[in-house]
Design an enzyme around this catalytic site. Structure first.
Site, PDB file in Angstrom:
ATOM      1  N   GLU A  50      38.097  39.891  44.949  1.00  0.00           N
ATOM      2  CA  GLU A  50      38.846  41.088  44.553  1.00  0.00           C
ATOM      3  C   GLU A  50      39.169  41.914  45.789  1.00  0.00           C
ATOM      4  O   GLU A  50      38.385  41.981  46.741  1.00  0.00           O
ATOM      5  CB  GLU A  50      38.033  41.919  43.564  1.00  0.00           C
ATOM      6  CG  GLU A  50      38.809  43.088  42.960  1.00  0.00           C
ATOM      7  CD  GLU A  50      38.057  43.758  41.824  1.00  0.00           C
ATOM      8  OE1 GLU A  50      38.723  44.330  40.944  1.00  0.00           O
ATOM      9  OE2 GLU A  50      36.808  43.716  41.819  1.00  0.00           O
TER      10      GLU A  50
ATOM     11  N   GLU B  65      29.781  40.805  33.866  1.00  0.00           N
ATOM     12  CA  GLU B  65      31.009  40.481  34.594  1.00  0.00           C
ATOM     13  C   GLU B  65      30.649  40.093  36.013  1.00  0.00           C
ATOM     14  O   GLU B  65      29.791  40.723  36.640  1.00  0.00           O
ATOM     15  CB  GLU B  65      31.937  41.697  34.602  1.00  0.00           C
ATOM     16  CG  GLU B  65      33.136  41.586  35.536  1.00  0.00           C
ATOM     17  CD  GLU B  65      33.937  42.884  35.618  1.00  0.00           C
ATOM     18  OE1 GLU B  65      34.639  43.052  36.627  1.00  0.00           O
ATOM     19  OE2 GLU B  65      33.854  43.722  34.700  1.00  0.00           O
TER      20      GLU B  65
END
Length: 375
Positions: free
Chosen positions: A140, A135
Site C-alpha cells: 500500500e 485485515e
C-alpha cells in the site's frame, strides 16, 4: 544506550518458524480474472474519486485484461477519458471469490505497481465482516511515496510484540481498528525498490504473505533476489529459504486464530480519498487533488496500473486452507469475460488503511512493551 538495548530486545528474537507449503490455487494467464468479484460501485469505502467498474466494463474499457504478449494481468485506472467536474474516474477493485484460512501463504509476482500524485493502490486481504476476522495490507502507498507500507487491522486485543523482521521502521504497534483512528500496526519497508518508480525500474518483484498460527509475516523480494523456490514455479515451497521477513507480527502479541478468519485477496486502485488527499498531500503533491489530477484527460495516470505475473496460494503441507462460497446469490459471480454484477459481500466494508498517516520511525510501543517485560 538503553534505547539501543531495548530496540535490540524488540527485534532480536527467535527466527520465524520455517514451514513447507503446497500450492492450492493459481491465478495466471488467460484465466487470471475468472475467479474474482468486481466491486461495481463508486468508492464508498475510502471516499476516493473513482467508480469501480463491473467485470463487463472492465473488459470493454481495457481496465482489467490479460496482455497476450506477456500473459500478465493488467489492472488499471482509466487514463484515456476526460473527466469533467463532479464526475469520477473509472478504476478497478477485485476480490477473490475464494478465501484462505490460517495456514495459508500467498505470493503476488508483480512487474509494475500504480504510483503518482492522487494514486492510492493496495494489494491486501480481509475477512468478510470487517473488522471481525482482520485485515492484512501487504502492499500500500500513496502519491509520490517511495516505500511500501504494510499493516494489520483487527478487533481490540492484537498488538505487535517482539517482531522478528528486517525493517526497523515501525510506526505503530496497536493493530486495533478502534485505536489511533484505525491506523493499524504499521511497518514500512526501507527499500525504495518496494514501491513506485523504484519498483518499476528494478523490474518489480514478489510479495509473499504468510498467515500462520505462529504469526503473520511479509517478505518482499526485488526481481533479482526472488528465491529459486518461487522463480522456479514449484508447487511446494519452504519458507526457510526466504530468510527473515521484512515485516512480522508474532502470535505472542496477537492470537492469530482469534483475530484472523479466512481472507479474501483484494487488488484496488483509488484516487485521492481519505489518505492520499489527507494531511500529507501538500508535502508530496501540488494543487488540489481532485481538480488538478482526477479531472482532465487522464494522462497523469499512465503509471496507475498493476502488472501481475501471477498470484499463487499455498496451504501448509498436508492441508487445504481454501474456503469456497457455500452459497451463490444470483449474479454474485463475475469474471472479466462475463457480464454478471459483482458480489455485495464486501459492500460498505472499510479498508482500514485509509486513516493511516505518513509513516515515521516510532519504536515507542516496542520500548514500552520491553520495559513492561523487564519490570
Amino acid at each position: 544506550m538503553m534505547a539501543t538495548a531495548l530496540a535490540c530486545l524488540a527485534f532480536s528474537v527467535a527466527p520465524v518458524a520455517a514451514t513447507t507449503y503446497s500450492m492450492v490455487k493459481e491465478y495466471y494467464g488467460s484465466s487470471f480474472f475468472n475467479e474474482w468479484t468486481f466491486y461495481n460501485n463508486y468508492d464508498n469505502l475510502t471516499n476516493g474519486d473513482v467508480n469501480y467498474v463491473s467485470a463487463q466494463n472492465a473488459t470493454a474499457y481495457k481496465l482489467a485484461y490479460v496482455d497476450t504478449a506477456t500473459n500478465h494481468a493488467i489492472i488499471k485506472v482509466d487514463n484515456t477519458s476526460t473527466v469533467v467536474y463532479d464526475n469520477k474516474r473509472n478504476s478497478v477493485r477485485i476480490a477473490s471469490v475464494d478465501s484462505f484460512g490460517v495456514g495459508s501463504l500467498w505470493v503476488a509476482d508483480m512487474y509494475h505497481v500504480p504510483y503518482g500524485c492522487s494514486v492510492w493502490p493496495a494489494w491486501w486481504s480481509q475477512a468478510p465482516l470487517w473488522p471481525q476476522g482482520g485485515e492484512i495490507d501487504t502492499f500500500e502507498g500513496i502519491n509520490t511515496n517511495t516505500q511500501n507500507q504494510m499493516s494489520l487491522h483487527t478487533e481490540t486485543g492484537c498488538t505487535a510484540v517482539s517482531q522478528n523482521q528486517t525493517s526497523t521502521l515501525v510506526a505503530s504497534t496497536n493493530c486495533s481498528y478502534a485505536a489511533n483512528s484505525d491506523q493499524g500496526c504499521i511497518v514500512t519497508d526501507p527499500s525504495t525498490a518496494s514501491y513506485g518508480a523504484g519498483f518499476a525500474s528494478s523490474g518489480g518483484g514478489a510479495f509473499v504473505t504468510e498467515m500462520a498460527s505462529t504469526g503473520i509475516s511479509i517478505w518482499f523480494f526485488p526481481r533479482s533476489q526472488i528465491p529459486s523456490s518461487l522463480s522456479g514455479n514449484g508447487s511446494v515451497i519452504d519458507t526457510s529459504t526466504f530468510g527473515i521477513p521484512v515485516a512480522n507480527w508474532p502470535s505472542t502479541g496477537c492470537n492469530i486464530a482469534q483475530f484472523f478468519q479466512p481472507q479474501n485477496l483484494i487488488f484496488d486502485i483509488t484516487l485521492c480519498g481519505d489518505w492520499a488527499d489527507g494531511v500529507t498531500w501538500n508535502s508530496t503533491c501540488s494543487g488540489i487533488c481532485y481538480n488538478n489530477w482526477v479531472m482532465g484527460n487522464g494522462t497523469d495516470y499512465n503509471n496507475a496500473y498493476f502488472e501481475v505475473g501471477y498470484v499463487r496460494v499455498f496451504s501448509t503441507e498436508g492441508t487445504n486452507t481454501v474456503v469456497s462460497p457455500t452459497t451463490s446469490a444470483s449474479g454474485s459471480s463475475s469474471t472479466a469475460s462475463g457480464s454478471a454484477t459483482s458480489s455485495s459481500s464486501s459492500a460498505g466494508l472499510l479498508h482500514g488503511g485509509f486513516w493511516m498517516t505518513a509513516t515515521v520511525l516510532v519504536i515507542v510501543g516496542l520500548v514500552s512493551s520491553a520495559l513492561f517485560t523487564l519490570a
